[in-house]
Design a protein around this motif. Sequence first.
Motif, mmCIF file in Angstrom:
data_model
loop_
_atom_site.group_PDB
_atom_site.id
_atom_site.type_symbol
_atom_site.label_atom_id
_atom_site.label_comp_id
_atom_site.label_asym_id
_atom_site.label_seq_id
_atom_site.Cartn_x
_atom_site.Cartn_y
_atom_site.Cartn_z
ATOM 1 N N THR A 31 17.025 24.826 -72.435
ATOM 2 C CA THR A 31 16.546 26.184 -72.688
ATOM 3 C C THR A 31 17.643 27.204 -72.389
ATOM 4 O OG1 THR A 31 14.344 25.478 -71.969
ATOM 5 C CG2 THR A 31 14.694 27.845 -72.268
ATOM 6 N N GLN A 32 17.861 28.119 -73.321
ATOM 7 C CA GLN A 32 18.812 29.208 -73.129
ATOM 8 C C GLN A 32 18.148 30.532 -73.495
ATOM 9 O OE1 GLN A 32 22.563 28.664 -75.157
ATOM 10 N NE2 GLN A 32 22.728 26.507 -74.587
ATOM 11 N N LYS A 33 18.604 31.592 -72.813
ATOM 12 C CA LYS A 33 18.134 32.937 -73.152
ATOM 13 C C LYS A 33 19.332 33.818 -73.441
ATOM 14 C CE LYS A 33 16.480 35.841 -70.006
ATOM 15 N NZ LYS A 33 15.544 36.533 -69.073
ATOM 16 N N MET A 34 19.354 34.396 -74.632
ATOM 17 C CA MET A 34 20.415 35.312 -75.026
ATOM 18 C C MET A 34 19.872 36.736 -75.083
ATOM 19 S SD MET A 34 21.735 37.326 -77.629
ATOM 20 C CE MET A 34 21.328 36.741 -79.258
ATOM 21 N N GLN A 35 20.561 37.657 -74.438
ATOM 22 C CA GLN A 35 20.199 39.065 -74.480
ATOM 23 C C GLN A 35 21.393 39.877 -74.955
ATOM 24 O OE1 GLN A 35 17.594 40.263 -70.889
ATOM 25 N NE2 GLN A 35 18.846 38.587 -70.091
ATOM 26 N N MET A 36 21.112 40.908 -75.753
ATOM 27 C CA MET A 36 22.200 41.727 -76.282
ATOM 28 C C MET A 36 21.873 43.207 -76.142
ATOM 29 S SD MET A 36 24.207 41.389 -79.925
ATOM 30 C CE MET A 36 22.980 42.128 -80.992
ATOM 31 N N TRP A 37 22.890 43.959 -75.754
ATOM 32 C CA TRP A 37 22.793 45.414 -75.638
ATOM 33 C C TRP A 37 23.884 46.047 -76.491
ATOM 34 C CZ3 TRP A 37 22.366 41.892 -71.794
ATOM 35 C CH2 TRP A 37 21.208 41.912 -70.993
ATOM 36 N N VAL A 38 23.569 47.166 -77.121
ATOM 37 C CA VAL A 38 24.527 47.878 -77.963
ATOM 38 C C VAL A 38 24.668 49.305 -77.445
ATOM 39 C CG1 VAL A 38 25.046 48.708 -80.299
ATOM 40 C CG2 VAL A 38 23.957 46.468 -79.981
ATOM 41 N N ASP A 39 25.892 49.792 -77.436
ATOM 42 C CA ASP A 39 26.176 51.151 -76.969
ATOM 43 C C ASP A 39 26.062 52.123 -78.140
ATOM 44 O OD1 ASP A 39 27.868 53.571 -76.460
ATOM 45 O OD2 ASP A 39 28.155 52.610 -74.523
ATOM 46 N N TYR A 40 25.118 53.059 -78.029
ATOM 47 C CA TYR A 40 24.951 54.087 -79.058
ATOM 48 C C TYR A 40 25.338 55.447 -78.471
ATOM 49 C CZ TYR A 40 22.348 50.640 -81.788
ATOM 50 O OH TYR A 40 21.978 49.508 -82.503
ATOM 51 N N GLY A 41 26.542 55.865 -78.766
ATOM 52 C CA GLY A 41 27.011 57.168 -78.303
ATOM 53 C C GLY A 41 27.038 57.307 -76.798
ATOM 54 N N GLY A 42 27.391 56.242 -76.099
ATOM 55 C CA GLY A 42 27.460 56.292 -74.649
ATOM 56 C C GLY A 42 26.195 55.843 -73.947
ATOM 57 N N THR A 43 25.132 55.585 -74.705
ATOM 58 C CA THR A 43 23.871 55.112 -74.131
ATOM 59 C C THR A 43 23.631 53.673 -74.570
ATOM 60 O OG1 THR A 43 22.916 57.337 -74.166
ATOM 61 C CG2 THR A 43 21.391 55.486 -73.973
ATOM 62 N N GLU A 44 23.518 52.769 -73.598
ATOM 63 C CA GLU A 44 23.317 51.364 -73.914
ATOM 64 C C GLU A 44 21.836 51.076 -74.134
ATOM 65 O OE1 GLU A 44 25.513 47.599 -72.133
ATOM 66 O OE2 GLU A 44 23.777 48.119 -70.914
ATOM 67 N N MET A 45 21.556 50.335 -75.186
ATOM 68 C CA MET A 45 20.180 49.999 -75.529
ATOM 69 C C MET A 45 20.060 48.491 -75.761
ATOM 70 S SD MET A 45 18.078 51.135 -78.957
ATOM 71 C CE MET A 45 16.819 50.049 -79.638
ATOM 72 N N LYS A 46 19.015 47.895 -75.189
ATOM 73 C CA LYS A 46 18.768 46.480 -75.441
ATOM 74 C C LYS A 46 18.225 46.328 -76.852
ATOM 75 C CE LYS A 46 16.522 42.364 -73.572
ATOM 76 N NZ LYS A 46 15.696 41.801 -72.476
ATOM 77 N N THR A 47 18.905 45.520 -77.649
ATOM 78 C CA THR A 47 18.515 45.378 -79.048
ATOM 79 C C THR A 47 17.957 44.004 -79.391
ATOM 80 O OG1 THR A 47 20.775 44.714 -79.634
ATOM 81 C CG2 THR A 47 20.238 47.072 -79.803
ATOM 82 N N MET A 48 18.230 43.022 -78.520
ATOM 83 C CA MET A 48 17.803 41.679 -78.914
ATOM 84 C C MET A 48 17.617 40.771 -77.703
ATOM 85 S SD MET A 48 19.667 39.209 -81.692
ATOM 86 C CE MET A 48 18.901 37.724 -82.294
ATOM 87 N N GLU A 49 16.621 39.879 -77.811
ATOM 88 C CA GLU A 49 16.433 38.812 -76.834
ATOM 89 C C GLU A 49 15.994 37.574 -77.596
ATOM 90 O OE1 GLU A 49 14.605 39.534 -72.960
ATOM 91 O OE2 GLU A 49 13.243 37.849 -73.380
ATOM 92 N N MET A 50 16.680 36.469 -77.342
ATOM 93 C CA MET A 50 16.364 35.225 -78.038
ATOM 94 C C MET A 50 16.166 34.104 -77.031
ATOM 95 S SD MET A 50 18.617 33.033 -80.821
ATOM 96 C CE MET A 50 18.425 34.193 -82.163
ATOM 97 N N ILE A 51 15.115 33.333 -77.205
ATOM 98 C CA ILE A 51 14.877 32.130 -76.416
ATOM 99 C C ILE A 51 15.154 30.926 -77.313
ATOM 100 C CG2 ILE A 51 13.225 30.765 -75.095
ATOM 101 C CD1 ILE A 51 13.949 33.388 -73.762
ATOM 102 N N MET A 52 16.038 30.049 -76.850
ATOM 103 C CA MET A 52 16.412 28.859 -77.613
ATOM 104 C C MET A 52 15.969 27.605 -76.857
ATOM 105 S SD MET A 52 20.292 30.066 -78.593
ATOM 106 C CE MET A 52 20.713 28.433 -79.239
#
Length: 222
Positions: A197-218
Amino acid sequence: MDGIILVMPNLDKAFILYYLLAETKSSPLNQSAMKIIFCALAMVLGMPLFAQQPSQEEAMKAMNAYRTPGEMHKMMASWDGTWECEYSMWMEPGKEPFKSKGTMTSKMLLDGRYNEMHYNGDFMGEPMKGVSMSAWDNAKKAFITTWIDNFGTGVMWLEGPWDAATKTIQLYGKMTDPVSGGDTKVRQFVTMIDDNTQKMQMWVDYGGTEMKTMEMIMKKKK
């Protein structure tokens, strides 16, 4: 002396430096001034000052260590197989995520040195295909990962360390913002929950503000 450098651009750097020092030696400058001139010229001409070059034996030892798969490569090799993926994607902060499923096929390349993953799924009703390539760089002591998919024409590039305490690959990098055409900062953490089991999380910086955009469970198929 500056004129000499300009009119003799194709001469060997060492010869130019020797010639200039010889000219300086005959001038009434003191020893300290000569040292300053030597250091300045060496930096300008790109010549090493006091760096000791590795021996052939040391260089070969470093190269062998660089090319030899280690523990991180064994970990990547354990990922070989097919994984069932469930992911959530946030398009806006505070909004409900879009959810979908897919499969990821993982295999090692080049005698166990690199990991390649192929993703197949859908995104908002459209087929989605993606490919990631991952490496553990023995010299940098870091993971390097790239991602491409059929929803773009660019490459996401990520690099970062392995955190043994949390069993997480901590990746930082950039991807293309299709609106501005510039780069956008990305953070991606991949946590090994257990062997299957793996968990991937991704955050993207939008104009200096980081936002969580994705979470995947494998979850690995048995």
